[in-house]
Design a protein around this motif. Structure first.
Motif, PDB file in Angstrom:
ATOM      1  N   ALA A 120       2.901  -4.535 -46.857  1.00  0.00           N
ATOM      2  CA  ALA A 120       1.663  -4.011 -46.285  1.00  0.00           C
ATOM      3  C   ALA A 120       1.774  -3.689 -44.801  1.00  0.00           C
ATOM      4  O   ALA A 120       2.182  -4.535 -44.005  1.00  0.00           O
ATOM      5  N   PRO A 121       1.364  -2.477 -44.422  1.00  0.00           N
ATOM      6  CA  PRO A 121       1.279  -2.128 -43.008  1.00  0.00           C
ATOM      7  C   PRO A 121      -0.104  -2.470 -42.452  1.00  0.00           C
ATOM      8  O   PRO A 121      -1.100  -2.510 -43.187  1.00  0.00           O
ATOM      9  N   ILE A 122      -0.157  -2.725 -41.147  1.00  0.00           N
ATOM     10  CA  ILE A 122      -1.421  -2.854 -40.427  1.00  0.00           C
ATOM     11  C   ILE A 122      -1.371  -1.868 -39.265  1.00  0.00           C
ATOM     12  O   ILE A 122      -0.424  -1.885 -38.474  1.00  0.00           O
ATOM     13  N   ILE A 123      -2.375  -1.011 -39.171  1.00  0.00           N
ATOM     14  CA  ILE A 123      -2.464  -0.031 -38.088  1.00  0.00           C
ATOM     15  C   ILE A 123      -3.610  -0.435 -37.167  1.00  0.00           C
ATOM     16  O   ILE A 123      -4.744  -0.643 -37.629  1.00  0.00           O
ATOM     17  N   VAL A 124      -3.331  -0.572 -35.883  1.00  0.00           N
ATOM     18  CA  VAL A 124      -4.364  -0.904 -34.904  1.00  0.00           C
ATOM     19  C   VAL A 124      -4.480   0.263 -33.923  1.00  0.00           C
ATOM     20  O   VAL A 124      -3.554   0.519 -33.140  1.00  0.00           O
ATOM     21  N   CYS A 125      -5.601   0.964 -33.985  1.00  0.00           N
ATOM     22  CA  CYS A 125      -5.816   2.130 -33.131  1.00  0.00           C
ATOM     23  C   CYS A 125      -6.415   1.718 -31.786  1.00  0.00           C
ATOM     24  O   CYS A 125      -7.020   0.647 -31.660  1.00  0.00           O
ATOM     25  N   GLU A 126      -6.277   2.593 -30.800  1.00  0.00           N
ATOM     26  CA  GLU A 126      -6.687   2.253 -29.444  1.00  0.00           C
ATOM     27  C   GLU A 126      -8.195   2.063 -29.297  1.00  0.00           C
ATOM     28  O   GLU A 126      -8.652   1.419 -28.347  1.00  0.00           O
ATOM     29  N   ASP A 127      -8.975   2.617 -30.217  1.00  0.00           N
ATOM     30  CA  ASP A 127     -10.430   2.452 -30.133  1.00  0.00           C
ATOM     31  C   ASP A 127     -10.933   1.287 -30.992  1.00  0.00           C
ATOM     32  O   ASP A 127     -12.141   1.116 -31.169  1.00  0.00           O
ATOM     33  N   ALA A 128     -10.015   0.471 -31.514  1.00  0.00           N
ATOM     34  CA  ALA A 128     -10.423  -0.651 -32.368  1.00  0.00           C
ATOM     35  C   ALA A 128     -11.126  -1.722 -31.547  1.00  0.00           C
ATOM     36  O   ALA A 128     -10.871  -1.893 -30.345  1.00  0.00           O
ATOM     37  N   ASN A 129     -12.014  -2.457 -32.208  1.00  0.00           N
ATOM     38  CA  ASN A 129     -12.582  -3.658 -31.619  1.00  0.00           C
ATOM     39  C   ASN A 129     -11.459  -4.690 -31.558  1.00  0.00           C
ATOM     40  O   ASN A 129     -10.986  -5.160 -32.583  1.00  0.00           O
ATOM     41  N   MET A 130     -11.024  -5.029 -30.344  1.00  0.00           N
ATOM     42  CA  MET A 130      -9.837  -5.870 -30.194  1.00  0.00           C
ATOM     43  C   MET A 130     -10.028  -7.246 -30.816  1.00  0.00           C
ATOM     44  O   MET A 130      -9.118  -7.775 -31.466  1.00  0.00           O
ATOM     45  N   ASP A 131     -11.203  -7.838 -30.624  1.00  0.00           N
ATOM     46  CA  ASP A 131     -11.458  -9.160 -31.209  1.00  0.00           C
ATOM     47  C   ASP A 131     -11.348  -9.100 -32.729  1.00  0.00           C
ATOM     48  O   ASP A 131     -10.728  -9.968 -33.360  1.00  0.00           O
ATOM     49  N   LEU A 132     -11.968  -8.066 -33.312  1.00  0.00           N
ATOM     50  CA  LEU A 132     -11.953  -7.915 -34.763  1.00  0.00           C
ATOM     51  C   LEU A 132     -10.535  -7.655 -35.269  1.00  0.00           C
ATOM     52  O   LEU A 132     -10.128  -8.176 -36.315  1.00  0.00           O
ATOM     53  N   ALA A 133      -9.770  -6.862 -34.531  1.00  0.00           N
ATOM     54  CA  ALA A 133      -8.406  -6.539 -34.951  1.00  0.00           C
ATOM     55  C   ALA A 133      -7.514  -7.773 -34.937  1.00  0.00           C
ATOM     56  O   ALA A 133      -6.760  -8.020 -35.887  1.00  0.00           O
TER      57      ALA A 133
END
Length: 474
Positions: free
Chosen positions: A251-264
């Motif tokens: 499984a990949p996880i993608i974290v985009c720059e506009d993500a809620n950092m706490d949630l990510a």
């Protein structure tokens, strides 16, 4: 704890000796189960075939009532069953309790869903004809379940099969059979008729050959590695056995720059480190947009460093042992390969293996690249590699660059961006800002080499039903 086979309503120790079940947190023997083989598997299938004649004729209300009795007993005894699971598998007790509750949710869901297994009438193309579609149970179902979720995988297969009117034979993993034994004891107490449910512990190869060749078997449901799934598929070809295969992931996880950092960070922690990373849907490789990779890596490092490692029976432990030496050595090998190729360890990167107990510390790696083992193989351990990406298209391409397609995760607050990523990921399960998307009411399964069919939801019941079309000329 001494476990036994359950065949045609009787508990038995028959088999070629016993299999010792070890506690991976201590290296000590926790219990035994019979080392069953062809004889025991054949007897179990024969019993299920005989019981199917009457069980398949019961009403959905009778079946639902028995399932709910089992559900209630499982919840009443959840602490005891969870402790068995922790002692034979290693996961923290709080996680084990959660797994029992998750298992029970499948039982209650399918007890209700059985009442909605409707057929239908179709308008005929000619006067004087009627077209009916019926839903009928497949027949005798056999299952092979994995060690990492010994209760949930049993319930997720057994509940819909019984709800559909099928009879059931289970073969649990040799590393964690005692959870299944206790679940069967509770199912017997619930009152399932003789032969409807059967349990055989022992040799996977011998029992598996019976499962794929016995003429009374109509369906095989399996959760495990893609390699074993392919072998079972080959063995089932001659009889065209109905198959449900839930296989490996990456499984990949993608974290985009506009993500809620706490949630990510919270979502990655939930996905990556649950069950010490020993899940087929856990995040195995993390792609973070370059503009936030430094901040995200630091925050993930800080959260990971707080995790408590130890015996799952101890207060506050969040990461238990890996189930065996092979799992420990694979995690260590992936980390060493990554370091040799330029990755940096932010936290963890080591462990201890002594006296038959195998603990690997939760690990975060940065500067990961696509040529590293950890980015190409399912680790099945608490190792989180981070690689930077620049564009959404690149992230999706990297995420899809695998023969597996079970689960994927991404974090973004943009509807437009999220829709693009969700629709272009080649995975059967996608978590959007959600590190734990599994639930009884939703279909679970993969694309590509991650399997065939779905478990859970309406699709989970359909997997155990045949569709019969009847054309009537009046």
């Amino acid at each position: 704890m001494e476990g036994k086979n359950y065949i045609n309503g009787e508990w038995s120790t028959a088999g070629d000796g016993v299999i010792e079940v070890m506690n991976p947190a201590t290296g000590e023997k926790f219990g035994t189960v019979p080392n069953g083989g062809e004889t025991e598997a054949s007897a179990a299938v024969d019993a299920a075939a005989e019981a199917f004649k009457s069980w398949s004729k019961t009403t959905v209300y009778e079946r639902a009532s028995l399932l709910m009795k089992w559900h209630d007993l499982l919840l009443e005894n959840k602490q005891e069953v969870a402790e068995i699971m922790t002692k034979e598998m290693g996961k923290p007790l709080a996680e084990a309790v959660g797994e029992i509750e998750y298992s029970a949710s499948f039982i209650s869901w399918f007890a209700e869903e059985a009442k909605r297994s409707n057929g239908r009438l179709i308008p005929a193309s000619k006067e004087g004809k009627r077209i009916q579609v019926l839903k009928q149970p497949v027949g005798v179902v056999v299952s092979i379940t994995p060690w990492n979720f010994p209760a949930a995988m049993m319930a997720r297969k057994m509940a819909p099969a019984l709800a559909a009117g099928c009879t059931f034979v289970a073969k649990p993993a040799k590393l964690t059979p005692l959870t299944a034994v206790r679940m069967y004891e509770l199912a017997e107490e619930a009152g399932f008729p003789k032969g409807v449910i059967n349990l055989v512990t022992g040799s996977a190869s011998k029992i598996g050959r019976v499962f794929t060749s016995h003429p009374a078997v109509r369906k095989l449901t399996f959760t495990g590695s893609t390699e074993i799934g392919k072998e079972l598929m080959k063995q089932s070809a001659d009889s065209m056995l109905n198959l449900s295969l839930e296989l490996g992931g990456h499984a990949p996880i993608i974290v985009c720059e506009d993500a809620n950092m706490d949630l990510a960070v919270e979502g990655v922690m939930a996905s990556k480190f649950r069950n010490a990373g020993q899940t087929c849907v856990c995040g195995n490789r993390i792609y973070v947009q370059r503009s936030i990779v430094e901040e995200f890596s630091q925050r993930l490092q800080e959260a990971t460093a707080k995790l408590k490692v130890g015996n799952g029976m101890d207060e506050g432990v969040q990461i238990g042992p890996l189930v065996d030496q092979d799992g420990y050595e694979k995690s260590a090998r992936h980390v060493q390969d990554a370091v040799d190729k330029g990755a940096k360890v932010l936290v963890g990167g080591d462990g201890r293996a002594e006296n038959g107990a195998f603990f690997y510390n939760p690990t975060v790696l940065i500067n990961a690249t696509q040529d590293m083992l950890v980015m190409n193989e399912e680790t099945f351990g608490p190792v989180a590699p981070i690689m930077a990406f620049d564009t959404d298209e690149e992230a999706v391409r990297l995420a899809n660059d695998t023969r597996f397609g079970l689960a994927a995760y991404f974090f973004t607050d943009s509807l437009t961006r999220g829709t693009y990523i969700a629709e272009n990921l080649e995975y059967g399960i996608v978590g959007w800002n959600d590190g734990a998307p599994s639930s009884a009411q939703a279909p679970f399964g993969g694309m590509k080499e991650s399997g065939i069919g779905r478990e859970g939801g309406q699709e989970g019941l359909d997997a155990f039903l045949e569709t019969k079309y009847i054309s009537i000329k009046l």
